[in-house]
Design an enzyme around this catalytic site. Sequence first.
Site, PDB file in Angstrom:
ATOM      1  N   ARG A  46       0.853  -1.182   0.000  1.00  0.00           N
ATOM      2  CA  ARG A  46       0.000   0.000   0.000  1.00  0.00           C
ATOM      3  C   ARG A  46       0.893   1.237   0.000  1.00  0.00           C
ATOM      4  NH1 ARG A  46       1.869   1.920   3.929  1.00  0.00           N
ATOM      5  NH2 ARG A  46       0.756   3.840   3.531  1.00  0.00           N
ATOM      6  N   GLY A  47       0.227   2.403  -0.132  1.00  0.00           N
ATOM      7  CA  GLY A  47       0.982   3.650  -0.275  1.00  0.00           C
ATOM      8  C   GLY A  47       1.098   3.944  -1.762  1.00  0.00           C
ATOM      9  N   ALA A  48       0.794   5.185  -2.128  1.00  0.00           N
ATOM     10  CA  ALA A  48       0.644   5.500  -3.550  1.00  0.00           C
ATOM     11  C   ALA A  48       1.867   5.126  -4.401  1.00  0.00           C
ATOM     12  CB  ALA A  48       0.288   6.977  -3.696  1.00  0.00           C
ATOM     13  N   ARG A  81      -7.461  -0.338  -6.996  1.00  0.00           N
ATOM     14  CA  ARG A  81      -7.729   0.793  -6.089  1.00  0.00           C
ATOM     15  C   ARG A  81      -7.833   2.062  -6.935  1.00  0.00           C
ATOM     16  NH1 ARG A  81      -4.347   1.169  -0.721  1.00  0.00           N
ATOM     17  NH2 ARG A  81      -6.280   2.194  -0.108  1.00  0.00           N
ATOM     18  N   GLN A 179      -2.259   2.571   9.787  1.00  0.00           N
ATOM     19  CA  GLN A 179      -0.952   2.670   9.121  1.00  0.00           C
ATOM     20  C   GLN A 179       0.043   3.462   9.973  1.00  0.00           C
ATOM     21  OE1 GLN A 179      -3.899   3.241   7.645  1.00  0.00           O
ATOM     22  NE2 GLN A 179      -3.879   2.745   5.475  1.00  0.00           N
ATOM     23  N   ASP A 220      -1.965  10.973  -2.215  1.00  0.00           N
ATOM     24  CA  ASP A 220      -2.326   9.913  -3.166  1.00  0.00           C
ATOM     25  C   ASP A 220      -2.658  10.459  -4.547  1.00  0.00           C
ATOM     26  OD1 ASP A 220      -2.928   8.867  -0.318  1.00  0.00           O
ATOM     27  OD2 ASP A 220      -2.732   7.095  -1.593  1.00  0.00           O
ATOM     28  N   ASN A 230      -5.530  12.482   0.342  1.00  0.00           N
ATOM     29  CA  ASN A 230      -4.630  11.688   1.185  1.00  0.00           C
ATOM     30  C   ASN A 230      -5.516  10.918   2.169  1.00  0.00           C
ATOM     31  OD1 ASN A 230      -1.929  10.886   1.896  1.00  0.00           O
ATOM     32  ND2 ASN A 230      -2.162  12.034   3.787  1.00  0.00           N
ATOM     33  N   LYS A 231      -4.884  10.108   2.976  1.00  0.00           N
ATOM     34  CA  LYS A 231      -5.597   9.242   3.910  1.00  0.00           C
ATOM     35  C   LYS A 231      -6.676   9.997   4.687  1.00  0.00           C
ATOM     36  CE  LYS A 231      -5.280   5.781   4.176  1.00  0.00           C
ATOM     37  NZ  LYS A 231      -6.212   4.881   3.455  1.00  0.00           N
TER      38      LYS A 231
END
Length: 330
Positions: A46-48, A81, A179, A220, A230-231
């Site tokens: 995960r993570g862009a 995603r 996270q 992201d 973003n998150k």
Amino acid sequence: MAVRALWYRGGSLHLIDQRRLPARTVVLRLRSVRAVAEAIRTMAVRGAPAIGVAAAYGMALAAREGRFTPERAATILRATRPTAVDLFVGIEAVRRAWANGEDPLAAAEAYRARIVDECHRIGAAGAPLLARATRVLTHCNAGALATVEWGTALAPIRVARDRGAHLFVWVDETRPVLQGARLTAWELERERIPHAVIADNAAGYYLHSGQVDAVIVGADRIARNGDFANKIGTYEKAVVARENGVPFYVAAPWSTFDAGRSTGRSIPVEERAEAEVLELAGRRLAPTRSRARNPAFDVTPARYVSGFVTPEGVVRPSALGRALARRARS
Ligand code: MRU
């Protein structure tokens, strides 16, 4: 010791299964495009920037499997995603090379090298911002795990620390997938960078009571006007930072900038499973008949951003459109 989130060796994509951290460091070995797609969908990776690189290798594995066209492989990976634009950039870098008869694995390796290099340059560009900021708050995980190596938001923290700054990091736990508590704390602990995990709803308290000198997060997807996804929870931190006069920085490689999107209004926001909110580590928290909503991202307007930390330096939101146009011309 520095972390590497994923690497390719002997016909397999190896990646640290981020769902198992911090309790166990398990390395998955993936040999097919469908296995890579599943790892992205379920957030093993995960993570862009990291999902962009994983998808690039997924394309290379599809070419090796020999039963997919470049377009079919890209379609499988694109469906995983929707929010992080890096995913689509990584897929496209290899799809184009493959369709032109070039070596897909070489294209994936080149894409990985580019992202890693940009993250190192983000560290150098952002470290001076933290020279006088001793207490820094971050949200989610924008470290090596999210980017393959080094990080985006964590890169300037690492460089500033290596240059002698005495930094302390407030780590938002980042519900529902945690996270921050699981991954950012794991990275900081490995490198002995002083930090404390705080409940997501504690950030306002620390910002308001003068205990945060700067906020730095990853992203992201960043629109041309500087609105960025973003998150989930990032928007609140940005508003409270502005209210309290605390600078708010967003660190990202060029793959996260979506120059074709004029504002953040049309950024697709992923909605994930209700169980992520209703359960914790597999145990039900809420009454059995309660329902949940689970948007994984929010979009923060550009006016809350003090600067974007890019591989080429710090860019103010008002200058972002011009910077992206210059890049497109070069
Ligand atoms: O859902 P995730 O964990 O893939 O989301 C990642 C983030 O939103 C991170 O905050 C990050 O800033 C972007 S990746 C460096």
